[in-house]
Design a protein around this motif. Structure first.
Motif, PDB file in Angstrom:
ATOM      1  N   VAL A   1       0.851  -1.183   0.000  1.00 25.73           N
ATOM      2  CA  VAL A   1       0.000   0.000   0.000  1.00 25.73           C
ATOM      3  C   VAL A   1       0.892   1.240   0.000  1.00 25.73           C
ATOM      4  CG1 VAL A   1      -1.794   1.259   1.254  1.00 25.73           C
ATOM      5  CG2 VAL A   1      -1.822  -1.238   1.208  1.00 25.73           C
ATOM      6  N   HIS A   2       0.748   2.038  -1.052  1.00 28.51           N
ATOM      7  CA  HIS A   2       1.549   3.254  -1.201  1.00 28.51           C
ATOM      8  C   HIS A   2       0.810   4.490  -0.701  1.00 28.51           C
ATOM      9  CE1 HIS A   2       3.924   0.551  -3.621  1.00 28.51           C
ATOM     10  NE2 HIS A   2       2.938   0.401  -4.482  1.00 28.51           N
ATOM     11  N   THR A   3      -0.471   4.367  -0.428  1.00 28.69           N
ATOM     12  CA  THR A   3      -1.299   5.467   0.049  1.00 28.69           C
ATOM     13  C   THR A   3      -1.140   5.613   1.553  1.00 28.69           C
ATOM     14  OG1 THR A   3      -2.924   5.014  -1.668  1.00 28.69           O
ATOM     15  CG2 THR A   3      -3.686   6.314   0.194  1.00 28.69           C
ATOM     16  N   GLY A   4      -1.135   6.832   2.027  1.00 27.12           N
ATOM     17  CA  GLY A   4      -1.114   7.086   3.457  1.00 27.12           C
ATOM     18  C   GLY A   4       0.231   6.820   4.084  1.00 27.12           C
ATOM     19  N   GLU A   5       0.198   6.807   5.411  1.00 22.57           N
ATOM     20  CA  GLU A   5       1.414   6.607   6.180  1.00 22.57           C
ATOM     21  C   GLU A   5       1.110   5.703   7.364  1.00 22.57           C
ATOM     22  OE1 GLU A   5       4.547   9.369   8.713  1.00 22.57           O
ATOM     23  OE2 GLU A   5       3.297  10.289   7.170  1.00 22.57           O
TER      24      GLU A   5
ATOM     25  N   PRO B   1       6.965   2.419   5.121  1.00 19.51           N
ATOM     26  CA  PRO B   1       6.519   2.750   3.764  1.00 19.51           C
ATOM     27  C   PRO B   1       6.135   1.487   3.009  1.00 19.51           C
ATOM     28  CG  PRO B   1       8.915   2.909   3.932  1.00 19.51           C
ATOM     29  CD  PRO B   1       8.392   2.613   5.310  1.00 19.51           C
ATOM     30  N   ASP B   2       5.086   1.591   2.212  1.00 19.64           N
ATOM     31  CA  ASP B   2       4.653   0.476   1.374  1.00 19.64           C
ATOM     32  C   ASP B   2       4.377  -0.796   2.185  1.00 19.64           C
ATOM     33  OD1 ASP B   2       5.017   2.224  -0.743  1.00 19.64           O
ATOM     34  OD2 ASP B   2       7.015   1.469  -1.193  1.00 19.64           O
ATOM     35  N   VAL B   3       3.678  -0.631   3.307  1.00 17.74           N
ATOM     36  CA  VAL B   3       3.329  -1.769   4.156  1.00 17.74           C
ATOM     37  C   VAL B   3       2.436  -2.727   3.366  1.00 17.74           C
ATOM     38  CG1 VAL B   3       1.253  -0.724   5.158  1.00 17.74           C
ATOM     39  CG2 VAL B   3       2.554  -2.380   6.491  1.00 17.74           C
ATOM     40  N   LEU B   4       2.500  -3.996   3.696  1.00 23.23           N
ATOM     41  CA  LEU B   4       1.616  -4.979   3.092  1.00 23.23           C
ATOM     42  C   LEU B   4       0.243  -4.897   3.760  1.00 23.23           C
ATOM     43  CD1 LEU B   4       3.961  -8.107   3.029  1.00 23.23           C
ATOM     44  CD2 LEU B   4       3.375  -6.627   1.112  1.00 23.23           C
ATOM     45  N   ALA B   5      -0.792  -5.172   2.999  1.00 25.20           N
ATOM     46  CA  ALA B   5      -2.152  -5.234   3.546  1.00 25.20           C
ATOM     47  C   ALA B   5      -3.008  -6.042   2.591  1.00 25.20           C
ATOM     48  CB  ALA B   5      -2.745  -3.842   3.723  1.00 25.20           C
TER      49      ALA B   5
ATOM     50  N   GLU C   1      -3.609   3.515  -3.671  1.00 28.16           N
ATOM     51  CA  GLU C   1      -2.575   3.201  -4.659  1.00 28.16           C
ATOM     52  C   GLU C   1      -1.839   1.979  -4.122  1.00 28.16           C
ATOM     53  OE1 GLU C   1       1.582   4.909  -6.452  1.00 28.16           O
ATOM     54  OE2 GLU C   1       0.130   6.358  -5.670  1.00 28.16           O
ATOM     55  N   VAL C   2      -1.894   0.876  -4.866  1.00 26.33           N
ATOM     56  CA  VAL C   2      -1.306  -0.386  -4.390  1.00 26.33           C
ATOM     57  C   VAL C   2      -0.533  -1.071  -5.500  1.00 26.33           C
ATOM     58  CG1 VAL C   2      -3.153  -0.758  -2.700  1.00 26.33           C
ATOM     59  CG2 VAL C   2      -3.321  -1.814  -4.942  1.00 26.33           C
ATOM     60  N   THR C   3       0.335  -1.956  -5.101  1.00 28.98           N
ATOM     61  CA  THR C   3       0.991  -2.894  -5.992  1.00 28.98           C
ATOM     62  C   THR C   3       0.615  -4.286  -5.506  1.00 28.98           C
ATOM     63  OG1 THR C   3       2.853  -1.394  -6.357  1.00 28.98           O
ATOM     64  CG2 THR C   3       3.182  -3.719  -6.940  1.00 28.98           C
ATOM     65  N   VAL C   4      -0.201  -4.980  -6.269  1.00 31.23           N
ATOM     66  CA  VAL C   4      -0.635  -6.330  -5.881  1.00 31.23           C
ATOM     67  C   VAL C   4       0.544  -7.277  -5.987  1.00 31.23           C
ATOM     68  CG1 VAL C   4      -2.153  -8.262  -6.501  1.00 31.23           C
ATOM     69  CG2 VAL C   4      -3.016  -5.908  -6.559  1.00 31.23           C
ATOM     70  N   ILE C   5       0.706  -8.114  -4.973  1.00 30.41           N
ATOM     71  CA  ILE C   5       1.761  -9.117  -4.955  1.00 30.41           C
ATOM     72  C   ILE C   5       1.138 -10.410  -5.449  1.00 30.41           C
ATOM     73  CG2 ILE C   5       3.369 -10.393  -3.514  1.00 30.41           C
ATOM     74  CD1 ILE C   5       3.419  -7.895  -1.703  1.00 30.41           C
TER      75      ILE C   5
END
Length: 181
Positions: A114-118, A128-132, A174-178
Motif C-alpha cells: 500500500v503506497h497510500t497514506g502513512e 513505507p509500502d506496508v503490506l495489507a 494506490e497499491v501494488t498487488v503481490i
C-alpha cells in the motif's frame, strides 16, 4: 506477541528475521482471531503484533458479507485526513500463507503493498509500502452509505449488517498487488 492462547507485551521483540509487516485491521487485529487461525487453519509460532498509527487510511465496512457467518467484514480504503490506530503483524512466511487462505487471497482480497497514506509504529518508525489485504472483488470494496464509506470505528458490527447502500467503484488506494507464488 500471541502464543499459546495468550497475549504478551514484549519490551524487545524476538528475532524478526524474515518477517513481513502486514497491516491488520478489522478481525485480523483481534487475539481471538489469532486463536481461531491456530485451531482452524494451523497457524503456528509466535504472532508478533505492533501498534501503528495510520494516516490517510481507514478500515471501512465492505459492500458484501462473509458466507460463513453473514457478518459484514472490514476492508481498507483511502481516507485523506483520517488517523486510525491499527496493528501490524510481523508475519513469518508460513503465517502469511495462513492469512492468504483466511483472506481468500486473489479471490476476496489481494495481498498488496500500500503506497497510500502513512503507517507509523509506536516507536516512531515509518513503514513505507506496508503490506495489507485489499479488496480483490466487488463484495470487498467499501460500502457507500449516502455516497461515503462508513468507518468501522464509527459504526459497530452489530449495526453494520443492517446498513444498505452502494458498492464503491474503488478503494481509492494506490497499491501494488503481490502475485501468489
Amino acid at each position: 506477541m500471541h502464543l499459546d492462547g495468550a497475549g504478551y507485551e514484549v519490551p524487545d521483540p524476538p528475532d524478526l528475521e524474515g518477517r513481513l509487516p502486514v497491516l491488520a485491521y478489522g478481525s485480523n487485529a483481534c487475539p481471538a482471531k489469532i486463536t481461531w487461525l491456530r485451531r482452524a487453519l494451523g497457524l503456528t509460532g509466535a504472532v508478533t503484533v505492533l501498534q501503528a498509527k495510520c494516516t490517510g487510511l481507514a478500515a471501512v465496512w465492505a459492500a458484501g458479507r462473509r458466507v460463513v457467518d453473514d457478518q459484514r467484514p472490514a476492508t481498507l480504503a483511502a481516507m485523506p485526513g483520517v488517523v486510525e490506530e491499527h496493528a501490524v503483524w510481523l508475519a513469518t512466511p508460513e503465517q502469511l500463507r495462513v492469512l492468504d487462505v483466511c483472506e481468500g487471497r486473489g479471490n476476496r482480497y489481494h495481498l498488496a503493498r500500500v503506497h497510500t497514506g502513512e503507517v507509523t509504529l509506536a516507536n516512531g518508525a515509518s513503514l513505507p509500502d506496508v503490506l495489507a489485504y485489499v479488496a480483490a472483488s466487488p463484495i470487498r470494496l467499501p460500502l457507500l452509505v449516502g455516497g461515503s464509506p462508513i468507518r468501522t470505528a464509527e459504526v459497530p458490527q452489530a449495526q453494520a449488517g443492517a446498513m444498505t447502500g452502494e458498492t464503491a467503484e474503488s478503494h481509492g488506494l494506490e497499491v501494488t498487488v503481490i502475485e501468489s507464488d
